[in-house]
Scaffold this active site. Structure first.
Site, PDB file in Angstrom:
ATOM      1  N   ASN A   1       0.856  -1.188   0.000  1.00  0.00           N
ATOM      2  CA  ASN A   1       0.000   0.000   0.000  1.00  0.00           C
ATOM      3  C   ASN A   1       0.892   1.238   0.000  1.00  0.00           C
ATOM      4  O   ASN A   1       1.506   1.561   1.009  1.00  0.00           O
ATOM      5  CB  ASN A   1      -0.891  -0.047   1.255  1.00  0.00           C
ATOM      6  CG  ASN A   1      -1.732   1.202   1.419  1.00  0.00           C
ATOM      7  OD1 ASN A   1      -1.830   2.015   0.501  1.00  0.00           O
ATOM      8  ND2 ASN A   1      -2.338   1.347   2.591  1.00  0.00           N
TER       9      ASN A   1
ATOM     10  N   HIS B   1      -9.403   0.896   4.779  1.00  0.00           N
ATOM     11  CA  HIS B   1      -8.122   1.130   5.450  1.00  0.00           C
ATOM     12  C   HIS B   1      -8.353   2.067   6.642  1.00  0.00           C
ATOM     13  O   HIS B   1      -9.181   2.980   6.572  1.00  0.00           O
ATOM     14  CB  HIS B   1      -7.112   1.732   4.474  1.00  0.00           C
ATOM     15  CG  HIS B   1      -5.745   1.771   5.060  1.00  0.00           C
ATOM     16  ND1 HIS B   1      -5.357   2.759   5.930  1.00  0.00           N
ATOM     17  CD2 HIS B   1      -4.699   0.917   4.963  1.00  0.00           C
ATOM     18  CE1 HIS B   1      -4.115   2.514   6.335  1.00  0.00           C
ATOM     19  NE2 HIS B   1      -3.697   1.399   5.765  1.00  0.00           N
TER      20      HIS B   1
ATOM     21  N   SER C   1       3.343  -2.146  10.335  1.00  0.00           N
ATOM     22  CA  SER C   1       4.803  -2.140  10.523  1.00  0.00           C
ATOM     23  C   SER C   1       5.455  -3.472  10.156  1.00  0.00           C
ATOM     24  O   SER C   1       6.439  -3.876  10.777  1.00  0.00           O
ATOM     25  CB  SER C   1       5.161  -1.726  11.953  1.00  0.00           C
ATOM     26  OG  SER C   1       4.746  -0.392  12.198  1.00  0.00           O
TER      27      SER C   1
ATOM     28  N   GLY D   1       2.372   2.158  10.740  1.00  0.00           N
ATOM     29  CA  GLY D   1       3.306   3.273  10.595  1.00  0.00           C
ATOM     30  C   GLY D   1       3.993   3.679  11.884  1.00  0.00           C
ATOM     31  O   GLY D   1       4.614   4.737  11.954  1.00  0.00           O
TER      32      GLY D   1
ATOM     33  N   GLU E   1      -5.353  -5.131  10.455  1.00  0.00           N
ATOM     34  CA  GLU E   1      -4.313  -4.128  10.689  1.00  0.00           C
ATOM     35  C   GLU E   1      -4.626  -3.370  11.971  1.00  0.00           C
ATOM     36  O   GLU E   1      -5.422  -2.413  11.950  1.00  0.00           O
ATOM     37  CB  GLU E   1      -4.261  -3.147   9.519  1.00  0.00           C
ATOM     38  CG  GLU E   1      -3.992  -3.809   8.176  1.00  0.00           C
ATOM     39  CD  GLU E   1      -3.422  -2.814   7.184  1.00  0.00           C
ATOM     40  OE1 GLU E   1      -2.269  -2.997   6.783  1.00  0.00           O
ATOM     41  OE2 GLU E   1      -4.115  -1.852   6.835  1.00  0.00           O
TER      42      GLU E   1
ATOM     43  N   GLU F   1      -6.852   4.533   7.682  1.00  0.00           N
ATOM     44  CA  GLU F   1      -6.721   5.968   7.384  1.00  0.00           C
ATOM     45  C   GLU F   1      -8.007   6.501   6.747  1.00  0.00           C
ATOM     46  O   GLU F   1      -8.401   7.649   6.986  1.00  0.00           O
ATOM     47  CB  GLU F   1      -5.485   6.214   6.510  1.00  0.00           C
ATOM     48  CG  GLU F   1      -4.216   6.032   7.339  1.00  0.00           C
ATOM     49  CD  GLU F   1      -3.020   5.489   6.600  1.00  0.00           C
ATOM     50  OE1 GLU F   1      -2.971   5.543   5.361  1.00  0.00           O
ATOM     51  OE2 GLU F   1      -2.103   4.978   7.285  1.00  0.00           O
TER      52      GLU F   1
ATOM     53  N   LYS G   1      -0.026   4.263  -0.288  1.00  0.00           N
ATOM     54  CA  LYS G   1      -0.700   5.438   0.297  1.00  0.00           C
ATOM     55  C   LYS G   1      -0.520   6.657  -0.620  1.00  0.00           C
ATOM     56  O   LYS G   1      -0.461   6.487  -1.833  1.00  0.00           O
ATOM     57  CB  LYS G   1      -0.193   5.683   1.717  1.00  0.00           C
ATOM     58  CG  LYS G   1      -0.270   4.405   2.562  1.00  0.00           C
ATOM     59  CD  LYS G   1      -0.033   4.618   4.023  1.00  0.00           C
ATOM     60  CE  LYS G   1      -0.114   3.253   4.723  1.00  0.00           C
ATOM     61  NZ  LYS G   1      -0.097   3.370   6.181  1.00  0.00           N
TER      62      LYS G   1
END
Ligand code: PGA
Length: 236
Positions: free
Chosen positions: A9, A95, A211, A171, A165, A97, A11
């Site tokens: 991904n 996701h 991560s 991250g 996730e 985000e 992003k």
């Protein structure tokens, strides 16, 4: 044996030079057996055609998002009609985000998943709990709430891949230990068996994300319910 899937991904990262050079220099040189592993990269929508033009057949391409709308007067949106017309067979949905920064609800994510499935696409449906939810002991409930929303809209899970996730691991450099990840993956598989079908519990791939890197992937993949990874930072 479930086929592994490794997703990258990207992003909101990259430029034209990267979209050309990375597939040519890295993705096309990956050594893997495509009958055992699907490799899917999700560049920004703008960079997808460039990546498609360079990358070999063994690496597939995904969108990071899709619209709740079809074609029409929907400024800024990307319909599945346009996505599939580009030869793109995969998309991410939900996701964290999208959920936390752009306000996508469980119902939005479920509807997007349904729209993509109806368009014949494969979906990497992302779920996962926030740090305070893990600390509050409600990880299972949160994941099941997100899964139930998808289940309400989608009967056929044969083209759904679940990406678990944990938001606290995305991250941050904090990876779930293989034991923590396995425990949650097993709960998700149990949920599939009870709420979708025994066949789905056996066949739906559950990826871990958060991560993941070359430092921890080898340990995580040992666990029986981890069917490989959705990778952000390290995929770049
Ligand atoms: P990360 O991102 O690997 O950088 O933690 C994972 C993701 O957001 O899918």
């Amino acid at each position: 044996m479930r086929k592994y899937l490794v997703g990258g991904n990207w992003k909101c990262n990259g430029n034209m030079a990267f979209a050309k050079s990375f597939p040519a220099e890295v993705l096309n040189n990956l050594k893997f057996n495509p009958s055992k592993v699907d490799v899917v990269v999700a560049p920004t929508a703008l960079h997808i055609p460039t990546v498609q033009g360079v990358v070999g057949n063994n690496v597939q391409v995904a969108t990071q998002n899709l619209s709740l709308t079809g074609d029409g007067a929907y400024t800024g949106e990307l319909s599945t009609h346009m996505i599939t017309d580009m030869g793109i067979k995969w998309t991410l949905t939900g996701h964290s985000e999208r959920r936390t920064l752009f306000g996508e609800s469980d119902a939005d994510v479920a509807k997007k998943t349904k729209i993509a499935l109806d368009a014949g696409m494969g979906v990497l449906a992302c779920i996962g709990e926030l740090k305070e939810e893990r600390e509050g002991g409600i990880t299972k409930q949160v994941n099941e709430r997100q899964l139930n929303a998808i289940r309400e809209q989608c009967d056929d899970w044969s083209n759904i891949v679940i990406a678990y996730e944990p938001v606290w691991a995305i991250g941050t450099g904090l990876t779930a230990t293989p034991e923590i990840a396995q425990e949650t993956h097993a709960e998700i598989r149990e949920w599939l068996g009870k709420n979708v079908s025994k066949e789905a519990a056996a066949s739906v791939r559950i990826l871990y994300g958060g991560s993941v890197s070359d430092a921890n992937a080898a340990d995580l993949i040992q666990k029986e319910d981890i069917d490989a990874f959705l990778v952000g930072g390290a995929s770049l």
